[in-house]
Design an enzyme around this catalytic site. Structure first.
Site, short mmCIF file in Angstrom:
data_model
loop_
_atom_site.label_atom_id
_atom_site.label_comp_id
_atom_site.label_asym_id
_atom_site.label_seq_id
_atom_site.Cartn_x
_atom_site.Cartn_y
_atom_site.Cartn_z
N ASP A 42 1.14 -1.73 0.13
CA ASP A 42 -0.07 -0.45 -0.06
C ASP A 42 0.47 0.79 -0.20
OD1 ASP A 42 -2.59 1.84 0.80
OD2 ASP A 42 -0.65 2.20 2.34
N TYR A 47 2.47 9.98 -0.44
CA TYR A 47 4.04 9.82 0.52
C TYR A 47 5.28 10.22 -0.25
CZ TYR A 47 0.17 6.57 2.67
OH TYR A 47 -0.51 6.13 3.19
N LYS A 72 -3.04 5.96 -3.86
CA LYS A 72 -4.10 6.43 -3.31
C LYS A 72 -4.12 8.10 -4.18
CE LYS A 72 -3.68 4.97 1.14
NZ LYS A 72 -2.47 4.80 0.70
N HIS A 105 -7.93 9.39 -1.47
CA HIS A 105 -7.19 9.64 0.28
C HIS A 105 -7.70 10.08 1.55
CE1 HIS A 105 -2.40 9.69 1.05
NE2 HIS A 105 -3.50 9.19 2.34
#
Length: 293
Positions: A42, A47, A72, A105
């Protein structure tokens, strides 16, 4: 252990999360996890490590067809056309052609029309076979109700904060009624640091009820919490870049909690959120631009 999503796609229940994994450490963590036995990774555009996730996948020696890859779309890429482009950015960085799961997200309550348009873009990507399943993250019941009233496809997954101090029973009940898989981020609670939120939070890892159960099984507290998630039908995505912890978090398939132990862990719920409240808009984060490459 696999879960069957509401469109028939199967997903490994346990995955490796890479939130707050520095790019320099992410590729090795992903490679280590896959070589340990994980088959679910994931990540997310926000990120900043999708490229390194792809590198870790390729370095692992595990065939891409065996790996469930989830990412996401961030809020700054919401809107129909922008989200389609967000998909292009994600697969370009990951170095893959098809995503197994693509989710939104945040509900972005201050720009929910854009959220709905973004989800419609996910529906298009699903229809075109560019993604195998679609879902959301951090959606509460009102967000889900509003979204489903204006779109066609029930999300396959809702990834939310969930651990023994924040069990969200009403949301889980709604998920069960709709066939939505509950996926837990921060599944072992109190470990991941969220700057500026919940400064008074308590570390779930130190709970005496959990340490007692762990001692009874000869397992760590983290392993007990992960087993709790899996036995109750949830997906969990613990994060680590430490090879020993990565292996420990995966070693949860050789024991079983009793019904009484599951109930005891459920009873620890304090309705205590450690992360951000999804109903509170945070423009300084939502205006973040996701790079093209």
């Amino acid at each position: 252990m696999k879960l069957t999503l509401n469109n028939g796609v199967t997903m490994p229940a346990l995955g490796l999360g890479v939130y707050q994994s520095a790019p320099a450490e992410t590729a090795d963590a992903v490679r280590t996890a896959l070589q340990t036995g994980y088959r679910h990774i994931d990540t997310a555009a926000a990120y900043g490590n999708e490229r390194q996730v792809g590198e870790g996948i390729r370095a692992s020696g595990v065939d891409r067809s065996e790996i469930f890859v989830e990412t996401k779309i961030w809020v700054s890429d919401y809107g129909f056309d922008a989200t389609l482009h967000g998909f292009d950015k994600a697969v370009g960085k990951l170095g893959i052609e098809q995503l197994d799961l693509l989710i939104l997200h945040q509900p972005a309550t201050d720009r929910f029309e854009a959220t709905v348009d973004a989800y419609r873009a996910l529906e298009r990507l699903l229809a075109e076979g560019k993604v195998r399943a679609i879902g959301v993250s951090n959606f509460r019941p009102p967000h889900l109700e509003d979204l489903m009233a204006r779109t066609e496809i029930v999300p396959a997954v809702n990834q939310v904060e969930l651990h023994p101090y924040f069990v969200q029973p009403a949301l889980q009940k709604m998920h069960a009624s709709l066939g939505i898989v509950t996926q837990a981020w921060s599944p072992i609670g109190g470990i991941t640091f969220y700057p500026g939120w919940a400064p008074d939070r308590v570390n779930v890892m130190e709970d005496p009820a959990l340490t007692t159960i762990a001692g009874r099984h000869g397992k760590s507290v983290a392993q007990v919490m992960l087993r709790w998630h899996l036995q109750q039908g949830r997906s969990a995505i613990p994060k680590s870049v430490n090879p020993g912890r990565i292996a420990e978090n995966f070693a949860v398939f050789d024991f079983e909690l009793t019904d009484a132990e599951l109930e005891a862990i459920d009873a620890l719920d304090r309705d205590k959120r450690n992360g951000p409240d999804p109903d509170v808009p945070r423009a300084e984060m939502f205006d973040r631009v996701i790079p093209e490459a």
